[in-house]
Design a protein around this motif. Structure first.
Motif, PDB file in Angstrom:
ATOM      1  N   ARG A 279      29.213  19.679  -4.832  1.00  0.00           N
ATOM      2  CA  ARG A 279      28.321  19.931  -5.859  1.00  0.00           C
ATOM      3  C   ARG A 279      28.649  21.438  -6.441  1.00  0.00           C
ATOM      4  NH1 ARG A 279      22.199  18.267  -6.733  1.00  0.00           N
ATOM      5  NH2 ARG A 279      21.858  19.883  -7.935  1.00  0.00           N
ATOM      6  N   GLU A 280      28.899  22.318  -5.519  1.00  0.00           N
ATOM      7  CA  GLU A 280      28.946  23.676  -5.866  1.00  0.00           C
ATOM      8  C   GLU A 280      30.455  23.995  -6.895  1.00  0.00           C
ATOM      9  OE1 GLU A 280      28.851  26.739  -3.088  1.00  0.00           O
ATOM     10  OE2 GLU A 280      26.745  26.625  -2.799  1.00  0.00           O
ATOM     11  N   VAL A 281      31.101  23.189  -6.621  1.00  0.00           N
ATOM     12  CA  VAL A 281      32.645  23.486  -7.287  1.00  0.00           C
ATOM     13  C   VAL A 281      32.179  22.845  -8.818  1.00  0.00           C
ATOM     14  CG1 VAL A 281      34.914  22.497  -7.854  1.00  0.00           C
ATOM     15  CG2 VAL A 281      34.091  23.100  -5.509  1.00  0.00           C
ATOM     16  N   LEU A 282      31.641  21.658  -9.150  1.00  0.00           N
ATOM     17  CA  LEU A 282      31.241  20.988 -10.225  1.00  0.00           C
ATOM     18  C   LEU A 282      30.177  21.887 -11.048  1.00  0.00           C
ATOM     19  CD1 LEU A 282      31.123  17.151  -9.528  1.00  0.00           C
ATOM     20  CD2 LEU A 282      32.904  18.554 -10.238  1.00  0.00           C
ATOM     21  N   ALA A 283      29.273  22.455 -10.186  1.00  0.00           N
ATOM     22  CA  ALA A 283      28.367  23.374 -10.600  1.00  0.00           C
ATOM     23  C   ALA A 283      29.050  24.556 -11.434  1.00  0.00           C
ATOM     24  CB  ALA A 283      27.292  23.740  -9.785  1.00  0.00           C
ATOM     25  N   GLY A 284      30.114  25.029 -10.805  1.00  0.00           N
ATOM     26  CA  GLY A 284      31.130  26.125 -11.525  1.00  0.00           C
ATOM     27  C   GLY A 284      31.691  25.580 -12.628  1.00  0.00           C
TER      28      GLY A 284
ATOM     29  N   ASN B 186      29.560  25.496 -15.580  1.00  0.00           N
ATOM     30  CA  ASN B 186      28.916  26.786 -15.816  1.00  0.00           C
ATOM     31  C   ASN B 186      27.280  26.738 -15.690  1.00  0.00           C
ATOM     32  OD1 ASN B 186      31.324  28.089 -16.719  1.00  0.00           O
ATOM     33  ND2 ASN B 186      31.051  27.392 -18.872  1.00  0.00           N
ATOM     34  N   ILE B 187      26.884  25.938 -14.768  1.00  0.00           N
ATOM     35  CA  ILE B 187      25.505  25.980 -14.287  1.00  0.00           C
ATOM     36  C   ILE B 187      25.486  26.142 -13.037  1.00  0.00           C
ATOM     37  CG2 ILE B 187      24.918  24.026 -16.155  1.00  0.00           C
ATOM     38  CD1 ILE B 187      25.481  21.843 -14.033  1.00  0.00           C
ATOM     39  N   ALA B 188      25.892  27.378 -12.568  1.00  0.00           N
ATOM     40  CA  ALA B 188      25.832  27.718 -10.850  1.00  0.00           C
ATOM     41  C   ALA B 188      24.415  27.910 -10.367  1.00  0.00           C
ATOM     42  CB  ALA B 188      26.382  29.320 -10.702  1.00  0.00           C
ATOM     43  N   ASP B 189      23.477  28.241 -11.432  1.00  0.00           N
ATOM     44  CA  ASP B 189      22.192  28.148 -10.823  1.00  0.00           C
ATOM     45  C   ASP B 189      21.533  26.914 -10.363  1.00  0.00           C
ATOM     46  OD1 ASP B 189      22.279  27.451 -13.431  1.00  0.00           O
ATOM     47  OD2 ASP B 189      19.979  27.689 -13.707  1.00  0.00           O
ATOM     48  N   ARG B 190      22.148  25.854 -10.783  1.00  0.00           N
ATOM     49  CA  ARG B 190      21.936  24.228 -10.321  1.00  0.00           C
ATOM     50  C   ARG B 190      22.501  23.785  -8.991  1.00  0.00           C
ATOM     51  NH1 ARG B 190      18.500  21.841 -13.651  1.00  0.00           N
ATOM     52  NH2 ARG B 190      19.046  19.760 -12.746  1.00  0.00           N
ATOM     53  N   ALA B 191      23.626  24.731  -8.679  1.00  0.00           N
ATOM     54  CA  ALA B 191      24.550  24.252  -7.239  1.00  0.00           C
ATOM     55  C   ALA B 191      23.473  23.855  -6.309  1.00  0.00           C
ATOM     56  CB  ALA B 191      25.520  25.349  -6.896  1.00  0.00           C
ATOM     57  N   ASP B 192      22.484  24.446  -6.255  1.00  0.00           N
ATOM     58  CA  ASP B 192      21.412  24.239  -5.005  1.00  0.00           C
ATOM     59  C   ASP B 192      20.547  23.221  -5.510  1.00  0.00           C
ATOM     60  OD1 ASP B 192      19.845  24.071  -3.011  1.00  0.00           O
ATOM     61  OD2 ASP B 192      19.432  26.199  -2.609  1.00  0.00           O
ATOM     62  N   TRP B 193      20.676  22.043  -4.918  1.00  0.00           N
ATOM     63  CA  TRP B 193      19.879  20.954  -5.218  1.00  0.00           C
ATOM     64  C   TRP B 193      18.268  21.282  -5.421  1.00  0.00           C
ATOM     65  CZ3 TRP B 193      15.631  19.066  -2.412  1.00  0.00           C
ATOM     66  CH2 TRP B 193      15.855  19.313  -0.817  1.00  0.00           C
ATOM     67  N   ARG B 194      17.697  22.351  -4.322  1.00  0.00           N
ATOM     68  CA  ARG B 194      16.554  22.623  -4.434  1.00  0.00           C
ATOM     69  C   ARG B 194      15.939  23.367  -5.778  1.00  0.00           C
ATOM     70  NH1 ARG B 194      17.779  25.472   1.130  1.00  0.00           N
ATOM     71  NH2 ARG B 194      19.557  26.174  -0.034  1.00  0.00           N
TER      72      ARG B 194
ATOM     73  N   GLN C 169      29.789  31.632 -10.466  1.00  0.00           N
ATOM     74  CA  GLN C 169      29.650  30.180  -9.889  1.00  0.00           C
ATOM     75  C   GLN C 169      30.203  30.408  -8.627  1.00  0.00           C
ATOM     76  OE1 GLN C 169      32.543  28.566 -12.902  1.00  0.00           O
ATOM     77  NE2 GLN C 169      34.330  29.234 -11.419  1.00  0.00           N
ATOM     78  N   GLY C 170      29.964  29.056  -7.743  1.00  0.00           N
ATOM     79  CA  GLY C 170      30.488  29.039  -6.555  1.00  0.00           C
ATOM     80  C   GLY C 170      29.925  29.755  -5.526  1.00  0.00           C
ATOM     81  N   PHE C 171      30.613  30.249  -4.521  1.00  0.00           N
ATOM     82  CA  PHE C 171      30.009  30.989  -3.138  1.00  0.00           C
ATOM     83  C   PHE C 171      29.691  32.203  -3.371  1.00  0.00           C
ATOM     84  CE2 PHE C 171      33.284  27.447  -2.761  1.00  0.00           C
ATOM     85  CZ  PHE C 171      32.504  26.442  -2.451  1.00  0.00           C
ATOM     86  N   LYS C 172      28.587  32.698  -3.481  1.00  0.00           N
ATOM     87  CA  LYS C 172      28.131  34.185  -3.898  1.00  0.00           C
ATOM     88  C   LYS C 172      27.250  34.532  -2.870  1.00  0.00           C
ATOM     89  CE  LYS C 172      29.787  35.920  -6.747  1.00  0.00           C
ATOM     90  NZ  LYS C 172      30.936  36.697  -6.954  1.00  0.00           N
ATOM     91  N   MET C 173      27.674  34.299  -1.526  1.00  0.00           N
ATOM     92  CA  MET C 173      27.054  34.908  -0.236  1.00  0.00           C
ATOM     93  C   MET C 173      26.925  36.376  -0.250  1.00  0.00           C
ATOM     94  SD  MET C 173      27.234  32.032   2.525  1.00  0.00           S
ATOM     95  CE  MET C 173      25.866  32.557   3.656  1.00  0.00           C
TER      96      MET C 173
END
Length: 621
Positions: free
Chosen positions: A578-583, A586-594, A107-111
């Motif tokens: 949005r990224e924090v709430l996605a984490g 447990n829906i990290a794949d939805r953190a990006d709206w695209r 989750q979160g920032f996985k660059m």
């Protein structure tokens, strides 16, 4: 990854002072047994190495190798050292990568890589991170593919990478799947493999990016041959770039598929070492694109000679003309973005002072140069030319406001407004669904007037905003959920939108801690305030808001408000909330709206269903 691909970078700790030792590999094609056998052999004889970076297709190209490949994914066979890959396509890719995307550990920032299994990391989309002091940028996948959401990069990935590249500092390594078009241009013909006689399998977008990023090393796969090009000089940069194309693992022609480098991080190099040029340095091959019959001696020039070429990005009206032709319809990107151009009066493109002023006032560069922006409402810049005294005041003439909002997707008067997503319309605000919602009933509260943030609305309008907030809270409460509100405020914002996301009531108690941890990961701390009702929260935020700064805030269900203020020129991920709430969910794949967009028909149904459920709470009914 910002990507989610957003314009910020993360760092891995520097474990030692010596230059890192890196192994590079071409297309793996699922052949992990021979790859790691070779890696272990090289590591034993010339190591230890810090990491393996794989470019080109990583997953199998046939089902025959799936069992061998999955033994590593399932942990039955060990990955011998940290391995990072960009080629996210092939057999097994959708299943493996979908599972990894949904893993709460990712989750979160996985660059810096999404963990697939021990020692194996997926570099998704585009990004930039530090590895043992090295600045590493990447563009994952191919420009087009039949692989669905995996195996292909989008224009948004490209835009995010361009934003990252504009950060201070030099990129040490640039990893791409595809080869850049024209990379062999200007090189010694005796060094070019015969297989590269045609340009098929190359990507012109990569050429544009590498010319802008100017990495010290560019590594690519997918062509099935090994090619170490002569170093070439860069326009507007003192250092040279070295291109390496790597062959496929276990190829029949015995071409080199693994290569070792040990580059000194730019941050620790002296100016003299950084600007040193080997005797065989050539002009940049991307300066020669579109030119024919270039004398061989013209390709052996220093960076001083190379500066005679225009560094530009956009072609406004038609294809770029050759040097000397000129074109009054084209604007010089370098001048607009930086205020200067190395060619000066010799530049063949316009040095438009007015366009430069518009850019400084926060107008989108694409809009200035091309007349439109493909990002629409998700662009952080303005899509309308600004007056000198543009203060976004409600007092400006109505006609001016209407003209300014024609290009805005959030303005009700705009022909581009997504009207099928609208839920309820009030006097000063309206409620709508976002494109690519994080969860069901994710909503937006949007000012009807074209304003950059909700604090630009007159204070007396806060009453209506709070009515919307309270109605949504009651609506979510009936479902056993709580409302989380957040807004990102910037001078570059076009049309304000306050986001509201419902979360299960059982998860609400962990919100403040999670936001705090996420902020610390990005190197900043929230200021916290405890308030009561929604109106008290608005009053509190107005006392803290300063229009001269960027501002992020989140309103938590227990009345806590967390906010962070930063200078306008500082980087901040616009999708942070949005990224924090996605984490959390447990829906990290939805953190990006695209990753969450659906067709207009489905969007319309979602909005209609929301309106029916919300009707009893709607403050405008």
């Amino acid at each position: 990854m910002l990507n989610p691909r957003f314009a910020f970078s993360v760092s891995l700790p520097i474990s030692h002072m010596a230059p890192p030792r890196i192994l590079l590999s071409g297309d793996v094609l699922g052949r992990l047994n021979p790859l790691f056998k070779r890696v272990q052999s090289v590591n034993k004889s010339a190591g230890p190495f810090d990491a393996l970076f794989c470019v080109g297709q990583f997953f199998p190209d046939s089902t025959e190798l799936l069992d061998e490949f999955m033994d590593y994914i399932d942990g039955l066979s060990p990955v011998p050292l940290p391995t990072y890959f960009t080629g996210d396509y092939g057999f097994g890719a959708p299943k493996v990568l979908s599972v990894a995307s949904k893993n709460s550990a990712n989750q979160g920032f996985k660059m810096d890589g999404i963990k697939i299994c021990d020692n194996l990391f997926w570099l998704r989309g585009s990004g930039k991170f530090e590895f043992h002091g090295l600045s590493v940028a990447y563009l994952s996948g191919r420009q087009s593919s039949d692989g669905g959401q995996f195996g292909m990069y989008s224009q948004n990935d490209v835009d995010a990478l361009r934003a990252l590249a504009e950060e201070p500092g030099i990129v040490d390594l640039f990893l791409t799947n595809e080869w850049p078009s024209g990379v062999t241009g200007g090189a010694a013909s005796s060094d070019i493999p015969p297989a590269l006689s045609d340009s098929s399998g190359s990507d012109s977008m990569i050429s544009e990016l590498v010319a802008e990023i100017k990495p010290r090393y560019h590594i690519a796969g997918s062509r099935g041959v090994f090619y170490a090009r002569e170093p070439y000089s860069n326009v507007d940069a003192v250092h040279v770039t070295r291109f390496l194309g790597l062959a496929s693992v276990g190829n029949k022609d015995k071409q080199k598929f693994i290569h070792a480098i040990s580059p000194t991080p730019t941050s620790t190099m002296s100016a003299a070492d950084l600007s040193a040029k080997p005797p065989n340095t050539t002009i940049s091959p991307y300066m020669l694109a579109g030119q024919t019959n270039v004398p061989k001696e013209a390709t052996k020039r220093s960076i001083e000679d190379a500066s005679d070429s225009q560094y530009w990005r956009y072609d406004v009206s038609k294809k770029r003309q050759k040097h000397g032709a000129g074109d009054v319809d084209k604007l010089c990107f370098k001048f607009i973005s930086s205020g200067s151009c190395p060619r000066g009066e010799r530049c063949y493109f316009q040095h438009d002072v007015d366009a430069r002023e518009q850019y400084l006032r926060g107008v989108c560069l694409d809009f200035i140069i091309k007349g439109n922006c493909e990002k629409g409402p998700y662009c952080n810049f303005k899509h309308k030319l600004q007056d000198k005294d543009d203060s976004h005041s409600l007092r400006r003439p109505r006609s001016e406001s209407v003209n300014r909002s024609k290009e805005c997707w959030f303005c009700l008067s705009s022909p581009n407004v997504e009207s099928h997503l609208i839920i309820s319309i009030g006097e000063n605000f309206y409620c709508a669904l976002p494109k690519g919602p994080l969860v069901q009933d994710h909503g937006l509260i949007i000012p009807i007037e074209h304003l950059p943030n909700t604090f630009s609305v007159p204070t007396e309008c806060d009453t209506e905003l709070c009515r919307f907030q309270n109605s949504l809270k009651m609506y979510y409460k009936r479902q056993g959920k709580e409302a989380v509100f957040f807004e990102w405020v910037s001078k570059r914002s076009t049309h304000a939108n306050l986001q509201v996301v419902p979360i299960p009531s059982t998860k609400a108690c962990g919100l403040e801690k999670l936001f705090t941890l996420a902020s610390e990961k990005l190197g900043f701390k929230f200021v916290a305030g405890k308030v009561g009702s929604g109106s008290d929260g608005r009053k509190f935020l107005r006392t803290e808001f300063d229009k001269n700064f960027s501002f992020f805030y989140v309103e938590l269900p227990d009345g806590t408000i967390l906010f962070h203020m930063l200078e306008e020129n500082k980087k901040f991920p616009s999708q942070f909330g949005r990224e924090v709430l996605a984490g959390l969910l447990n829906i990290a794949d939805r953190a990006d709206w695209r990753n969450c967009t659906v067709g207009k028909e489905d969007e319309t149904k979602m909005a209609e269903d929301f309106k029916k459920r919300f009707e009893v709470f709607d403050p405008n009914k």
